[in-house]
Design a protein around this motif. Structure first.
Motif, mmCIF file in Angstrom:
data_model
loop_
_atom_site.group_PDB
_atom_site.id
_atom_site.type_symbol
_atom_site.label_atom_id
_atom_site.label_comp_id
_atom_site.label_asym_id
_atom_site.label_seq_id
_atom_site.Cartn_x
_atom_site.Cartn_y
_atom_site.Cartn_z
ATOM 1 N N ALA A 11 2.474 -4.051 3.878
ATOM 2 C CA ALA A 11 2.334 -2.661 3.313
ATOM 3 C C ALA A 11 2.294 -2.776 1.947
ATOM 4 N N SER A 15 5.342 2.370 0.504
ATOM 5 C CA SER A 15 4.846 2.759 1.812
ATOM 6 C C SER A 15 6.062 3.124 2.623
ATOM 7 N N GLN A 126 1.057 2.258 6.027
ATOM 8 C CA GLN A 126 0.259 2.783 5.242
ATOM 9 C C GLN A 126 0.922 4.061 4.230
ATOM 10 N N PRO A 127 0.633 4.127 3.079
ATOM 11 C CA PRO A 127 1.000 5.585 2.686
ATOM 12 C C PRO A 127 -0.090 6.531 2.935
ATOM 13 N N LEU A 133 1.298 7.837 -2.775
ATOM 14 C CA LEU A 133 2.243 6.682 -3.329
ATOM 15 C C LEU A 133 2.665 6.760 -4.649
ATOM 16 N N ALA A 155 -1.843 -1.810 -4.797
ATOM 17 C CA ALA A 155 -1.733 -1.009 -3.394
ATOM 18 C C ALA A 155 -3.322 -0.937 -3.060
#
Length: 193
Positions: A11, A15, A126-127, A133, A155
């Motif tokens: 990730a 996240s 995942q955000p 994020l 990211a």
């Protein structure tokens, strides 16, 4: 005794991956989840012990093991500062019936999945968005604005790897993300080989 299975978590930073993994390991001991013990060429910190948090080896020994193809994945984070996962250590843990958890960067996750194929489950946390994020990283208050910009740029790059994972869990609501992860991991572990 059944051979343990492999579960890969990757990730972008922020996240919620570590929160989810720690919850899973603490609240669900019936899953027999154990972290893979990685190798590093850095010195132990604080109360870290060799063979517990990491195997501590010299940069020279690390390079020697790379040359002998002993790593599933590795990375030189800074000059002479290596981190990696030894194939033999993973096999030792599996032979003991441990389900081995990898908390690795996206490239390491993709490499481990390629090596083990269907023996491994790969999960990408995942955000909900880059904006969310940003909010989380700023809320932590542990990074400078420059560090947050760097993490967000990284990211965005890491998010491009998501389709290479077996499952993408969008951590919009932590409790839902935990339950989704638990269901997916439980289903995977209950499959017969």
């Amino acid at each position: 005794m059944n051979k343990g299975k492999l579960i890969i978590f990757s990730a972008p930073s922020g996240s919620g991956k570590s929160t989810i993994v720690q919850w899973l390991m603490k609240e669900h001991p019936e899953l027999k989840l154990y972290f893979s013990i990685s190798c590093t060429s850095r010195a132990p910190r604080g109360t870290e012990q060799n063979g517990v948090e990491y195997f501590f080896i010299s940069p020279e020994e690390f390079r020697d093991r790379i040359a002998k193809n002993e790593f599933l994945e590795y990375e030189e984070v800074y000059h002479d500062r290596f981190y990696g996962t030894l194939k033999q250590q993973v096999e030792n843990q599996r032979q003991q019936g441990q389900n081995v958890v990898f908390d690795v960067d996206v490239k390491g996750g993709v490499n481990i999945k390629k090596f083990y194929g269907n023996e491994a489950l790969s999960l990408f946390i995942q955000p909900p968005s880059i904006e969310e994020l940003r909010r989380r990283l700023e809320g932590r208050a542990t990074d400078t604005p420059e560090a947050i910009r760097e993490r967000l740029a990284k990211a965005e790059y890491e998010l491009t790897f998501a389709p290479q994972f077996d499952h993408i869990i969008v951590n919009d609501d932590l409790e839902i993300a935990k339950q989704d992860t638990l269901r997916i991991v439980t289903d995977f572990l209950s499959q017969k080989e």
